[in-house]
Scaffold this active site. Structure first.
Site, PDB file in Angstrom:
ATOM      1  N   CYS A 241       0.838  -1.218   0.000  1.00 42.30           N
ATOM      2  CA  CYS A 241       0.000   0.000   0.000  1.00 42.30           C
ATOM      3  C   CYS A 241       0.861   1.252   0.000  1.00 42.30           C
ATOM      4  O   CYS A 241       0.454   2.289   0.530  1.00 42.30           O
ATOM      5  CB  CYS A 241      -0.939   0.038   1.199  1.00 42.30           C
ATOM      6  N   ASN A 242       2.062   1.168  -0.531  1.00 41.74           N
ATOM      7  CA  ASN A 242       2.972   2.321  -0.547  1.00 41.74           C
ATOM      8  C   ASN A 242       3.483   2.494  -1.977  1.00 41.74           C
ATOM      9  O   ASN A 242       4.637   2.174  -2.279  1.00 41.74           O
ATOM     10  CB  ASN A 242       4.130   2.067   0.433  1.00 41.74           C
TER      11      ASN A 242
END
Ligand code: PLP
Length: 494
Positions: free
Chosen positions: A413-414
């Site tokens: 999620c980065n």
């Protein structure tokens, strides 16, 4: 592939005998680890299930692990109490209210936050805390939302609120290969707050991808230049001291399961009371108002402080377990936990850098800092074959799983850190967005970019925490070493 299928003959430097020698050298080099023997006792007493079940848990940034005593204390509380919904004045309701408020005070105390200055809003998780800020911050035309590339998607998502309110959104890029920010560039951008409007600056105290720890000094610098500061501590707080008497961000989102494993449904927004009062909630709910009427012109009064932000009923049975978790961390000592994971990370990074194929070709490419200066215990990397080609990370995750190792793969999620680490350009990413009729998944995006460019935006990650010990990192390195001289193409047959 079974344990015996992995070519053990290649793991010449990672035998049980070599492990004893490596441990002795490690303890001599890392006195802080060697002296914190009480953490080994905690591991044996509270986390015996790890060794009993043969697990090497290397996903602490994904989720922490609970100590057995946390669960026992919580179970004892539940079986010895009668607890009702807190929004009332009957005895069972008051008992719940007392537990919830005690937990709120424990959170403030744990982070050395002055209750006159800070308030705690309980949420479902860090993302819930971030959404509260995003939907309520007074973004407006002329205002600004400034954020770093290496934020989690739940911080990136705030840009949707900023944009729809007409605020400008600016990203500060991280640089390759360390995935850090240029401090001069940050200072320059902080100079550009719009003094007539509200400006929000968001960054992670620790990247959940690279482990990079950014300067907390940016908080005071940003305040002086007219910004509110959102310091995402979700990945930082589990193994680092967050002292809110020394560093004073306006908004701090947290997920407690990342700190101590249990309970999984509780997070918090720790907010400066002054900053919280600036937020305008877009709606009201049960529990958040002092009064509402269905007659008249939409009358309602939002309750001040945390009450106005806790929609409906908080997790009043789960919340006392947050207090037990914080007390557990306090009993081990956050500084001991920090020193241990830093020592283990130093060893791991050295071992990764030293790992080579027979011809000397490196077996590991680290994404982010290759030493422990201003970095936490989260390490993103590729395992490489003798020609420098990365092994398929999905396959690697599965192979690791077969020998009891839990690590993580993907983008975590980065997307910002991932795009820079893998040199993915805006044009590369456009292939996954522009003209696509239906949502493209991460796996499809990976394949589109790989097929078009040869780049592979998929990453492996190991992360350490409270219960980690030398045997864990050693077993991971023994696993990695078994791929010495194995061509990437051979992995699918293993
Ligand atoms: C830095 C950071 N921020 C925010 C989050 C979101 O946390 P949650 O999924 O618990 O809401 C995560 C989760 O991994 C994280 O690592």
């Amino acid at each position: 592939m079974t344990r015996s299928d992995i070519p053990t003959d290649r793991a010449t430097t990672y035998t049980p005998k070599a492990r004893d020698t490596a441990l002795a050298a490690f303890l001599a080099e890392q006195p802080a680890y060697a002296h914190a023997t009480h953490v080994d006792e905690v591991r044996a007493r509270e986390f015996s299930r790890l060794d009993r079940l043969g697990h090497v848990y290397l996903d602490f940034t994904g989720g922490g692990l609970y100590a057995e005593s946390q669960i026992r204390r919580h179970a004892e509380l539940l079986v010895s109490s009668v607890l009702g919904n807190p929004h009332s004045h009957n005895p069972t309701s008051l008992a719940s209210t007392e537990l919830v408020e005690h937990t709120r005070a424990t959170v403030l105390e744990f982070f050395s936050a002055d209750p006159a200055e800070y308030d705690v809003v309980f949420t479902a998780n860090a993302s819930g805390a971030l959404k509260l800020v995003g939907e309520s911050y007074p973004f407006c035309s002329g205002g600004r939302y400034l954020l770093t590339y290496d934020n989690h998607n739940s911080v990136n998502g705030i840009r949707e609120f900023a944009r729809s309110a007409g605020a400008s959104v600016t990203y500060l890029p991280v640089g390759d290969p360390e995935l850090r920010l240029d401090c001069a560039m940050v200072s320059e951008e902080l100079e550009r707050a719009n003094p007539a409007h509200d400006n929000l600056f968001a960054y992670p105290a620790q990247s959940n991808f690279s482990g990079v720890q950014h300067p907390v000094e940016w908080v005071a610098e940003a305040h002086e230049r007219g910004w509110h500061v959102l310091l995402d501590c979700a990945a930082f707080a589990p193994t680092n001291r967050l002292d809110l008497s020394a560093v004073k961000p306006d908004f701090v989102p947290l997920s407690f399961y990342k700190m101590f494993g249990y309970p999984t449904g509780v997070g918090a927004l720790i907010a400066r009371r002054e900053a919280l009062a600036k937020l305008h909630r877009p709606w009201f709910a049960g529990g958040t108002i002092t009064l509402a009427s269905v007659q008249g012109d939409g009358w309602h009064h939002l309750a001040p402080g945390h009450v106005g932000f806790e929609d409906g009923t908080v997790d009043y049975l789960g919340l006392p377990a947050v207090g037990y978790g914080l007390e557990f961390i306090g009993s081990v000592g956050i500084d001991s936990i920090h020193d241990r994971v830093v020592a283990l990370t130093a060893w791991l990074l050295d071992a990764m850098r030293a790992l080579a194929h027979s011809d000397g070709a490196p077996m590991v490419r680290i994404f982010g800092p290759a030493d422990t200066l201003d970095r936490g215990a989260t390490v993103a990397f590729y395992l490489l074959d003798p020609t420098g080609r990365p092994y398929d990370v999905d396959r690697m995750e599965r192979l690791a799983g077969r020998v009891g190792i839990s690590l993580r793969t993907g983008c975590f999620c980065n997307p910002g850190d991932g795009e820079v680490a893998h040199h993915i350009t805006p044009d590369d990413m456009a292939e996954c967005f522009v003209g696509q009729q239906s949502p493209v998944t991460f796996t499809e995006c990976h394949d589109i970019i790989r097929d078009a460019t040869g780049k592979m935006p998929n990453t492996m990650r190991v992360s350490l925490g409270l219960a980690s010990n030398f045997a864990d990192v050693y077993r991971f390195m023994a696993f990695a070493a078994r791929f010495r001289d194995v061509p990437a193409g051979a992995l699918s047959r293993m």
